[in-house]
Design a protein around this motif. Sequence first.
Motif, PDB file in Angstrom:
ATOM      1  N   ARG A 199       0.848  -1.199   0.000  1.00  0.00           N
ATOM      2  CA  ARG A 199       0.000   0.000   0.000  1.00  0.00           C
ATOM      3  C   ARG A 199       0.877   1.241   0.000  1.00  0.00           C
ATOM      4  O   ARG A 199       1.872   1.314   0.715  1.00  0.00           O
ATOM      5  CB  ARG A 199      -0.889   0.031   1.235  1.00  0.00           C
ATOM      6  N   SER A 200       0.471   2.202  -0.793  1.00  0.00           N
ATOM      7  CA  SER A 200       1.231   3.449  -0.816  1.00  0.00           C
ATOM      8  C   SER A 200       0.730   4.368   0.297  1.00  0.00           C
ATOM      9  O   SER A 200      -0.409   4.258   0.748  1.00  0.00           O
ATOM     10  CB  SER A 200       1.082   4.142  -2.167  1.00  0.00           C
ATOM     11  N   LYS A 201       1.574   5.281   0.731  1.00  0.00           N
ATOM     12  CA  LYS A 201       1.195   6.225   1.775  1.00  0.00           C
ATOM     13  C   LYS A 201       0.195   7.230   1.215  1.00  0.00           C
ATOM     14  O   LYS A 201       0.309   7.643   0.054  1.00  0.00           O
ATOM     15  CB  LYS A 201       2.423   6.995   2.283  1.00  0.00           C
ATOM     16  N   PRO A 202      -0.806   7.618   2.003  1.00  0.00           N
ATOM     17  CA  PRO A 202      -1.733   8.649   1.521  1.00  0.00           C
ATOM     18  C   PRO A 202      -1.011   9.990   1.381  1.00  0.00           C
ATOM     19  O   PRO A 202      -0.021  10.253   2.069  1.00  0.00           O
ATOM     20  CB  PRO A 202      -2.807   8.715   2.599  1.00  0.00           C
ATOM     21  N   ALA A 203      -1.504  10.807   0.486  1.00  0.00           N
ATOM     22  CA  ALA A 203      -0.883  12.122   0.260  1.00  0.00           C
ATOM     23  C   ALA A 203      -0.978  12.953   1.535  1.00  0.00           C
ATOM     24  O   ALA A 203      -1.996  12.944   2.224  1.00  0.00           O
ATOM     25  CB  ALA A 203      -1.579  12.836  -0.881  1.00  0.00           C
ATOM     26  N   SER A 204       0.082  13.660   1.846  1.00  0.00           N
ATOM     27  CA  SER A 204       0.068  14.490   3.048  1.00  0.00           C
ATOM     28  C   SER A 204      -0.802  15.721   2.820  1.00  0.00           C
ATOM     29  O   SER A 204      -0.934  16.207   1.704  1.00  0.00           O
ATOM     30  CB  SER A 204       1.488  14.909   3.422  1.00  0.00           C
ATOM     31  N   HIS A 205      -1.393  16.201   3.874  1.00  0.00           N
ATOM     32  CA  HIS A 205      -2.288  17.346   3.818  1.00  0.00           C
ATOM     33  C   HIS A 205      -1.485  18.647   3.748  1.00  0.00           C
ATOM     34  O   HIS A 205      -0.605  18.876   4.565  1.00  0.00           O
ATOM     35  CB  HIS A 205      -3.195  17.365   5.051  1.00  0.00           C
ATOM     36  N   VAL A 206      -1.803  19.463   2.768  1.00  0.00           N
ATOM     37  CA  VAL A 206      -1.161  20.773   2.640  1.00  0.00           C
ATOM     38  C   VAL A 206      -2.130  21.800   3.195  1.00  0.00           C
ATOM     39  O   VAL A 206      -3.202  22.001   2.624  1.00  0.00           O
ATOM     40  CB  VAL A 206      -0.821  21.080   1.159  1.00  0.00           C
ATOM     41  N   PRO A 207      -1.824  22.447   4.333  1.00  0.00           N
ATOM     42  CA  PRO A 207      -2.803  23.310   4.993  1.00  0.00           C
ATOM     43  C   PRO A 207      -3.216  24.540   4.208  1.00  0.00           C
ATOM     44  O   PRO A 207      -4.352  24.950   4.272  1.00  0.00           O
ATOM     45  CB  PRO A 207      -2.125  23.712   6.305  1.00  0.00           C
TER      46      PRO A 207
END
Length: 50
Positions: free
Chosen positions: A5-13
């Motif tokens: 599984r790939s890591k989910p995209a990080s949240h850009v605030p």
Amino acid sequence: MAPARSKPASHVPGKNASSLKGTLVGVLFVGGVIAATWLSVFFLFLSRMQ
């Protein structure tokens, strides 16, 4: 074997905040137009009752 599984995209605030500000302005503008239309028709109705 299970696929990795790939890591989910990080949240850009900062990215979504400007999008939501534009949405808020749009909703307030449309609401203002609806309210102005309703009030103008209501006052027209009141003026013709007399």
